[in-house]
Design an enzyme around this catalytic site. Structure first.
Site, PDB file in Angstrom:
ATOM      1  N   SER A  25       1.137  -0.926  -0.354  1.00 32.11           N
ATOM      2  CA  SER A  25      -0.339  -0.381  -0.239  1.00 32.11           C
ATOM      3  C   SER A  25       0.904   1.425   0.089  1.00 32.11           C
ATOM      4  CB  SER A  25      -0.592   0.543   1.387  1.00 32.11           C
ATOM      5  OG  SER A  25      -0.064  -0.015   1.860  1.00 32.11           O
TER       6      SER A  25
ATOM      7  N   HIS B 281      -5.274  -3.335  -2.660  1.00 32.15           N
ATOM      8  CA  HIS B 281      -4.632  -2.199  -4.017  1.00 32.15           C
ATOM      9  C   HIS B 281      -4.948  -2.592  -5.438  1.00 32.15           C
ATOM     10  CE1 HIS B 281      -4.056   1.274  -0.950  1.00 32.15           C
ATOM     11  NE2 HIS B 281      -3.626   0.421  -0.804  1.00 32.15           N
TER      12      HIS B 281
ATOM     13  N   LYS C 138     -11.560   0.794  -2.440  1.00 28.20           N
ATOM     14  CA  LYS C 138     -10.227   1.825  -3.057  1.00 28.20           C
ATOM     15  C   LYS C 138     -10.218   1.794  -4.687  1.00 28.20           C
ATOM     16  CE  LYS C 138      -7.532   0.338   0.788  1.00 28.20           C
ATOM     17  NZ  LYS C 138      -7.740   1.494   1.658  1.00 28.20           N
TER      18      LYS C 138
END
Ligand code: PLP
Length: 392
Positions: free
Chosen positions: A179, A207, A238
């Site tokens: 991340s 992610h 995300k």
């Protein structure tokens, strides 16, 4: 008395450049934020594909609100489950080609609930040193023996696996795409070691879910090891543009989690409208190959420009660490960029290791080419060339 301890603690944080505050923005979009009537370019969000503003998703949430109201009124196993929760779990599993998936309120609650449900006393967990805080907390809560190997260091991982031969079960736990550094865990090597040493693999793909891999199935798809992953955890907050998370795997494992993961059992279900929005997002991601390819090309091009401008960056992904080192210097640089109309938050310990404070620049499909040119110009002006990421 207690107040004094916290006040002096806050003063100490301030002196070290580590005091934090949450800036409240009045509005904006997936590419901008607005504060006091001023609009800034947003280059530090995780809304990689710009889906948080997708009109199809927003419409699905509104429809869900009209149909189901605001809150879910209970935990999933008591009264909180609605049709969109169940449909979302099925759709995520189908998207990933997994047998089943279980929904959590956030990625943090997924990791801190799933790991202790799967591993306990007598087991061994081996985790990458740069894993996300929620993975670290999940490992600590599990009461399994827990050791961290240096970032992506497969030699040490193998030694630890050999040493842990007598453990009841061995788990390797890693971020898929890290991340704060934007580099990849070597999942091919990790899965090979897991096979050799009879270990299980848990990947947090917060992610990469929706973005990496031909079909957006994340880092396991990118490395061609989907079948070798025991648990794939991903977030919906995300690239999917919403909020929530999931753990996917074999049906028996997911059924176990439903019965044992405390953060699933003892927590109010996400609003059904949110589940409906997430469902729409995952459906969109299932048919998003052209956009995904465009985003990867944009990312590659941006890296080429960075290189030409003299930046040495270890990441090749849309998460780009500009490591400045000192926390105070990082905050000062972020302020210079802010004054130029660019919002790039300073990332400091404990989010990253001491001495590696950074600007974590993230790209989004919502940016225009002109936005990227503007940020490149500002970086060249205010961020010393040659700052290196710390991924390797
Ligand atoms: C790797 C990783 N895992 C888990 C999380 C937590 O996810 P959430 O924000 O949904 O709680 C994050 C969020 O920053 C993350 O970066």
């Amino acid at each position: 008395m207690t107040d004094d301890i916290f006040s002096s603690g806050l003063e100490e944080l301030a002196a070290r450049g580590l005091l934090r505050a949450a800036t409240a923005f009045d509005g904006g979009s997936a590419r901008t934020v607005t504060v006091n009537g001023r609009t800034l370019l947003l280059f530090c969000s995780n809304d990689y594909l710009g889906l948080s503003r997708d009109p199809r998703i927003v419409a699905a949430v509104k429809e869900g609100l009209d149909r189901y109201g605001f809150g879910s009124g209970g935990s999933r196993l008591i009264s909180g489950t609605r049709t969109p929760h169940a449909a979302l779990e099925k759709t995520i599993a189908a998207f990933l080609g997994a047998e089943a998936a279980l929904l959590f309120g956030t990625g943090f609650s997924a990791n801190s609930g799933v790991i202790p449900a799967l591993a306990g006393k007598g087991d061994l967990i081996l985790a990458d040193k740069l894993n996300h805080a929620s993975l670290v907390d999940g490992c600590r809560l599990s009461r399994a023996e827990f050791a961290r190997y240096p970032h992506c260091d497969m030699g040490t991982l193998e030694k630890l696996l050999q040493k842990g031969r007598s453990a009841r079960a061995r788990w390797i736990i890693t971020d898929g795409l890290f991340s704060m550094d934007g580099d990849l865990a070597p999942l091919d090597a990790i899965c090979a070691l897991a096979k050799k040493h009879d270990a299980r693999v848990y990947v947090d793909d917060a992610h990469a879910f929706g973005v990496l891999g031909k079909n957006g199935r994340g880092t396991p798809e990118l490395f061609g090891v989907e079948r070798d992953i025991d648990i794939l955890m991903g977030t919906l907050g995300k690239a999917a543009g919403g909020i929530g998370a999931f753990a996917a795997g074999k049906k028996s494992t997911v059924d176990w989690l439903l019965n044992k993961a405390r953060s699933f059992i003892f927590s109010t279900a996400l609003p059904a409208s949110v589940a409906a929005g997430n469902l729409k997002a995952v459906e969109i991601l299932g048919n998003f190959q052209t956009e995904r390819n465009a985003f990867i090309q944009i990312t590659e091009e941006f890296h080429r420009h960075l290189k030409t401008a003299g930046f040495a960056i270890s990441s090749k992904s849309y998460i780009i660490p500009l490591v400045i080192g000192d926390a105070g210097d990082t905050v000062a640089t972020a302020k210079l960029l802010w004054d130029e109309g660019i919002f790039l938050q300073a990332i400091r310990p404990p989010a990253v290791q001491e001495g590696t404070s950074r600007l974590r620049l993230t790209l989004s499909l919502a940016h225009t080419g002109q936005d990227r040119e503007t940020v490149m110009r500002a970086l060249s002006k205010h961020v010393d060339v040659g700052y290196k990421g710390t991924g390797q």
